[in-house]
Motif scaffolding. Structure first.
Motif, PDB file in Angstrom:
ATOM      1  N   PHE A  81      -2.304   0.530  -4.677  1.00  0.00           N
ATOM      2  CA  PHE A  81      -2.243  -0.814  -4.117  1.00  0.00           C
ATOM      3  C   PHE A  81      -1.513  -1.704  -5.104  1.00  0.00           C
ATOM      4  CE2 PHE A  81      -3.986  -5.125  -4.068  1.00  0.00           C
ATOM      5  CZ  PHE A  81      -3.718  -5.483  -2.764  1.00  0.00           C
ATOM      6  N   TRP A  96      -6.731  -8.221 -13.711  1.00  0.00           N
ATOM      7  CA  TRP A  96      -5.316  -8.531 -13.510  1.00  0.00           C
ATOM      8  C   TRP A  96      -4.952  -8.611 -12.022  1.00  0.00           C
ATOM      9  CZ3 TRP A  96      -1.439 -10.757 -15.622  1.00  0.00           C
ATOM     10  CH2 TRP A  96      -0.136 -10.513 -15.175  1.00  0.00           C
ATOM     11  N   ILE A  97      -5.351  -7.609 -11.236  1.00  0.00           N
ATOM     12  CA  ILE A  97      -4.982  -7.625  -9.810  1.00  0.00           C
ATOM     13  C   ILE A  97      -5.709  -8.731  -9.054  1.00  0.00           C
ATOM     14  CG2 ILE A  97      -5.019  -6.214  -7.708  1.00  0.00           C
ATOM     15  CD1 ILE A  97      -3.793  -4.087  -9.339  1.00  0.00           C
ATOM     16  N   ARG A 109      -8.463  -6.149 -23.415  1.00  0.00           N
ATOM     17  CA  ARG A 109      -7.925  -5.034 -22.644  1.00  0.00           C
ATOM     18  C   ARG A 109      -8.809  -4.734 -21.434  1.00  0.00           C
ATOM     19  NH1 ARG A 109      -8.051  -0.203 -21.503  1.00  0.00           N
ATOM     20  NH2 ARG A 109     -10.093   0.201 -22.369  1.00  0.00           N
ATOM     21  N   ILE A 158      -3.787 -11.869  -9.772  1.00  0.00           N
ATOM     22  CA  ILE A 158      -2.527 -12.039  -9.022  1.00  0.00           C
ATOM     23  C   ILE A 158      -2.836 -12.432  -7.587  1.00  0.00           C
ATOM     24  CG2 ILE A 158      -0.474 -10.877  -8.127  1.00  0.00           C
ATOM     25  CD1 ILE A 158      -0.451  -9.126 -10.481  1.00  0.00           C
ATOM     26  N   ILE A 159      -3.844 -11.776  -6.995  1.00  0.00           N
ATOM     27  CA  ILE A 159      -4.163 -12.078  -5.606  1.00  0.00           C
ATOM     28  C   ILE A 159      -4.657 -13.513  -5.493  1.00  0.00           C
ATOM     29  CG2 ILE A 159      -5.775 -11.507  -3.748  1.00  0.00           C
ATOM     30  CD1 ILE A 159      -5.394  -8.601  -4.522  1.00  0.00           C
ATOM     31  N   GLY A 165       1.225  -6.205 -10.278  1.00  0.00           N
ATOM     32  CA  GLY A 165       0.132  -5.342 -10.675  1.00  0.00           C
ATOM     33  C   GLY A 165      -0.044  -4.224  -9.670  1.00  0.00           C
ATOM     34  N   GLY A 166      -0.525  -3.084 -10.136  1.00  0.00           N
ATOM     35  CA  GLY A 166      -0.778  -1.967  -9.240  1.00  0.00           C
ATOM     36  C   GLY A 166      -2.033  -1.259  -9.677  1.00  0.00           C
ATOM     37  N   VAL A 167      -2.791  -0.766  -8.708  1.00  0.00           N
ATOM     38  CA  VAL A 167      -3.994  -0.010  -9.063  1.00  0.00           C
ATOM     39  C   VAL A 167      -3.999   1.300  -8.284  1.00  0.00           C
ATOM     40  CG1 VAL A 167      -5.416  -1.318  -7.416  1.00  0.00           C
ATOM     41  CG2 VAL A 167      -6.516  -0.069  -9.270  1.00  0.00           C
ATOM     42  N   PHE A 205      -3.399   0.282 -18.109  1.00  0.00           N
ATOM     43  CA  PHE A 205      -4.807   0.407 -18.491  1.00  0.00           C
ATOM     44  C   PHE A 205      -5.374   1.602 -17.741  1.00  0.00           C
ATOM     45  CE2 PHE A 205      -3.895  -4.201 -18.204  1.00  0.00           C
ATOM     46  CZ  PHE A 205      -3.873  -4.458 -19.561  1.00  0.00           C
ATOM     47  N   SER A 206      -6.066   2.433 -18.452  1.00  0.00           N
ATOM     48  CA  SER A 206      -6.637   3.609 -17.815  1.00  0.00           C
ATOM     49  C   SER A 206      -8.083   3.740 -18.240  1.00  0.00           C
ATOM     50  CB  SER A 206      -5.836   4.834 -18.224  1.00  0.00           C
ATOM     51  OG  SER A 206      -6.552   5.987 -17.945  1.00  0.00           O
ATOM     52  N   SER A 207      -8.876   4.391 -17.389  1.00  0.00           N
ATOM     53  CA  SER A 207     -10.276   4.583 -17.773  1.00  0.00           C
ATOM     54  C   SER A 207     -10.401   5.672 -18.829  1.00  0.00           C
ATOM     55  CB  SER A 207     -11.120   4.905 -16.538  1.00  0.00           C
ATOM     56  OG  SER A 207     -10.350   5.539 -15.570  1.00  0.00           O
ATOM     57  N   ASN A 224      -3.750   4.133 -22.677  1.00  0.00           N
ATOM     58  CA  ASN A 224      -3.398   2.725 -22.539  1.00  0.00           C
ATOM     59  C   ASN A 224      -2.082   2.467 -23.249  1.00  0.00           C
ATOM     60  OD1 ASN A 224      -5.863   1.890 -21.253  1.00  0.00           O
ATOM     61  ND2 ASN A 224      -6.822   2.426 -23.204  1.00  0.00           N
ATOM     62  N   ALA A 266       0.387  -5.669  -5.941  1.00  0.00           N
ATOM     63  CA  ALA A 266       0.529  -7.073  -5.585  1.00  0.00           C
ATOM     64  C   ALA A 266       1.617  -7.680  -6.460  1.00  0.00           C
ATOM     65  CB  ALA A 266      -0.788  -7.821  -5.794  1.00  0.00           C
ATOM     66  N   HIS A 268      -7.847  -5.131 -17.530  1.00  0.00           N
ATOM     67  CA  HIS A 268      -7.930  -3.948 -16.672  1.00  0.00           C
ATOM     68  C   HIS A 268      -8.583  -4.287 -15.329  1.00  0.00           C
ATOM     69  CE1 HIS A 268      -9.106   0.611 -16.516  1.00  0.00           C
ATOM     70  NE2 HIS A 268      -8.626   0.180 -15.383  1.00  0.00           N
ATOM     71  N   GLY A 271      -8.340   4.325 -10.494  1.00  0.00           N
ATOM     72  CA  GLY A 271      -8.731   3.194 -11.330  1.00  0.00           C
ATOM     73  C   GLY A 271      -7.742   2.799 -12.395  1.00  0.00           C
ATOM     74  N   GLY A 272      -6.626   3.487 -12.504  1.00  0.00           N
ATOM     75  CA  GLY A 272      -5.620   3.091 -13.486  1.00  0.00           C
ATOM     76  C   GLY A 272      -4.864   1.860 -13.006  1.00  0.00           C
ATOM     77  N   VAL A 273      -4.628   0.958 -13.907  1.00  0.00           N
ATOM     78  CA  VAL A 273      -3.956  -0.287 -13.549  1.00  0.00           C
ATOM     79  C   VAL A 273      -2.668  -0.381 -14.342  1.00  0.00           C
ATOM     80  CG1 VAL A 273      -4.094  -2.810 -13.693  1.00  0.00           C
ATOM     81  CG2 VAL A 273      -6.064  -1.507 -12.951  1.00  0.00           C
ATOM     82  N   HIS A 302       0.884  -1.159   0.000  1.00  0.00           N
ATOM     83  CA  HIS A 302       0.000   0.000   0.000  1.00  0.00           C
ATOM     84  C   HIS A 302       0.922   1.208   0.000  1.00  0.00           C
ATOM     85  CE1 HIS A 302      -3.506  -2.469   1.284  1.00  0.00           C
ATOM     86  NE2 HIS A 302      -2.566  -3.173   1.885  1.00  0.00           N
TER      87      HIS A 302
END
Lengths: 355, 51
Positions: free
Chosen positions: A113, B25-26, B18, B29-30, A126-128, A154-156, A161, A115, B22, A132-134, A98
């Motif tokens: 966040f 993916w997380i 995609r 992984i979890i 991965g991160g968010v 990835f983005s809203s 992207n 992981a 989006h 909401g962007g990943v 975090h």
């Protein structure tokens, strides 16, 4: 993997007199048929290359790795920051993080966040963001020297992207890398990058990097840049140069002065008809028992320092500061890094650190 | 050269992939980390930053 047979061949060559050097071992397949001369030539070349015993040059991406870890440009931050990392499993590695950042002059406050899962061959990260962007990262090693990497964002919002596919191959004395950024399979638009770095002597490695931009199917622009890297015999200093077309040169020098001290210099030169500019950066890094201190000075008048103090293995305190003497501006950053684990002492080998 | 129809379909498949990545993916992984972890952690420790 292939180093073992090489060294034995080499030892054999050194020990036996030249008159009784064994003939090259026959190729696995019988050397008959139309390709036998080619196979022979290939074998001879391979043997000759092995006898040179050149070192691995490292990758193009890591050409200036030592300089980048010595300088604090990649570490500096401003405002307040907190990183809480929690390791849930050691092997395979499973960690969640975090990250909070607040009060920065340049970036808005954010929460992230993350992981990470990693085993012997696969790494997934991965991160968010709070909006909401990943971002995603996936690495798969097929063998010791063949790795596929995928990175994506990835983005809203549309147009933010990104995907990058990468294949990395590391030979005994060379490295090859191919990248595709935002490739579109139907018309092959996107950005493509290929790079090759080859050890030429024990010290010198030369290479090139070609960039192909295809913004639309009927336009493709190629630019090639050249790389050189000189590593000293004791590997305690490294000099690199990166020449890009249009008169952009980046040169760097890194030296390990002792167990705990490393210094690095970096020079960025731009000499185009419209613009002439140069930035020189000088930095030093001290690795002390429980802390790391970096200091840096550059020709744009910035003086910066970065301290990472570990009070316990699980708790680190970060202090980052920068003064721009020419613009009369300053930045200060304070951060904490806390690592905790749900594993018991027996599972980890050290006492658990709970918040 | 694929036809316009195929191109459109490929484009749609990429767009769906995609979107799936989006959002998934997380959690993916979890899920992988949670099931493969040794020993398996409890769910609350996974989510809360303070537990």
């Amino acid at each position: 993997m292939s180093t073992v047979p090489t060294s034995t061949v080499k030892d054999g060559l050194y020990e036996s007199p030249t008159s009784v050097v064994p003939p090259p071992p026959p190729p696995p397949r019988a050397p008959s048929g139309p390709f036998s001369p080619l196979v022979n030539i290939y074998d001879r070349l391979a043997q000759w290359k092995q006898s040179l015993d050149l070192p691995s040059p490292g990758t193009v991406e890591n050409l200036q790795k030592e300089v980048k870890t010595t300088h604090l440009t990649n570490f500096a931050f401003d405002g307040a920051r907190a990183d809480l990392a929690k390791t849930l499993s050691g092997n395979p590695l499973f960690q969640v993080t975090h990250s909070f950042s607040l009060g920065s002059q340049t970036a808005p406050s954010s929460y992230n966040f993350g992981a990470i899962f990693a085993n012997q061959n696969t790494t997934m990260q991965g991160g968010v963001d709070h909006d909401g962007g990943v971002n995603a990262r996936f690495n798969q090693s097929w063998s010791q020297n063949n790795v596929t990497k995928v990175q994506a964002q990835f983005s809203s919002q549309a147009g933010h992207n990104m995907v990058q596919l990468e294949q990395d191959y590391q030979g005994r004395d060379f490295s090859l890398n191919a990248k595709a950024i935002n490739p579109w399979p139907t018309d092959l638009t996107g950005i493509y990058l290929g790079s090759y770095l080859q050890s030429v002597t024990q010290n010198l490695a030369l290479g090139f990097e070609t960039l192909c931009q295809r913004p639309s199917p009927d336009i493709s622009e190629y630019t090639t840049s050249y790389l050189a890297k000189w590593t000293s015999n004791e590997k305690n200093w490294i000099a690199t140069a990166h020449m890009q077309p249009g008169g952009i040169v980046q040169a760097s020098y890194w030296q390990k002065l002792g167990e705990k001290v490393e210094v690095a210099a970096d020079l960025h030169l731009i000499a185009t008809p419209t613009r002439r500019d140069a930035i020189a950066t000088l930095g030093a890094k001290y690795d002390l028992r429980l802390s790391t201190f970096r200091a840096q000075l550059d020709s744009t008048g910035k003086v910066s320092a970065f301290l990472e103090q570990r009070f316990t293995p699980a708790f680190a305190f970060l202090l980052s500061g920068e003064i721009d003497h020419f613009k009369n501006a300053a930045k200060v950053g304070v951060g904490v890094m806390i690592e905790s684990s749900t594993l018991t002492p027996e599972e980890m080998g050290l006492p658990p650190q709970q918040l | 050269m694929p036809s316009e129809d195929t191109k459109e379909k490929i484009g749609k498949v990429i767009e769906v992939g995609r979107t799936v990545l989006h959002y998934a993916w997380i959690p993916f992984i979890i899920y992988v980390g949670f099931t493969r972890s040794n020993p398996q952690p409890s769910l609350i420790k996974l989510i809360s930053p303070l537990a």
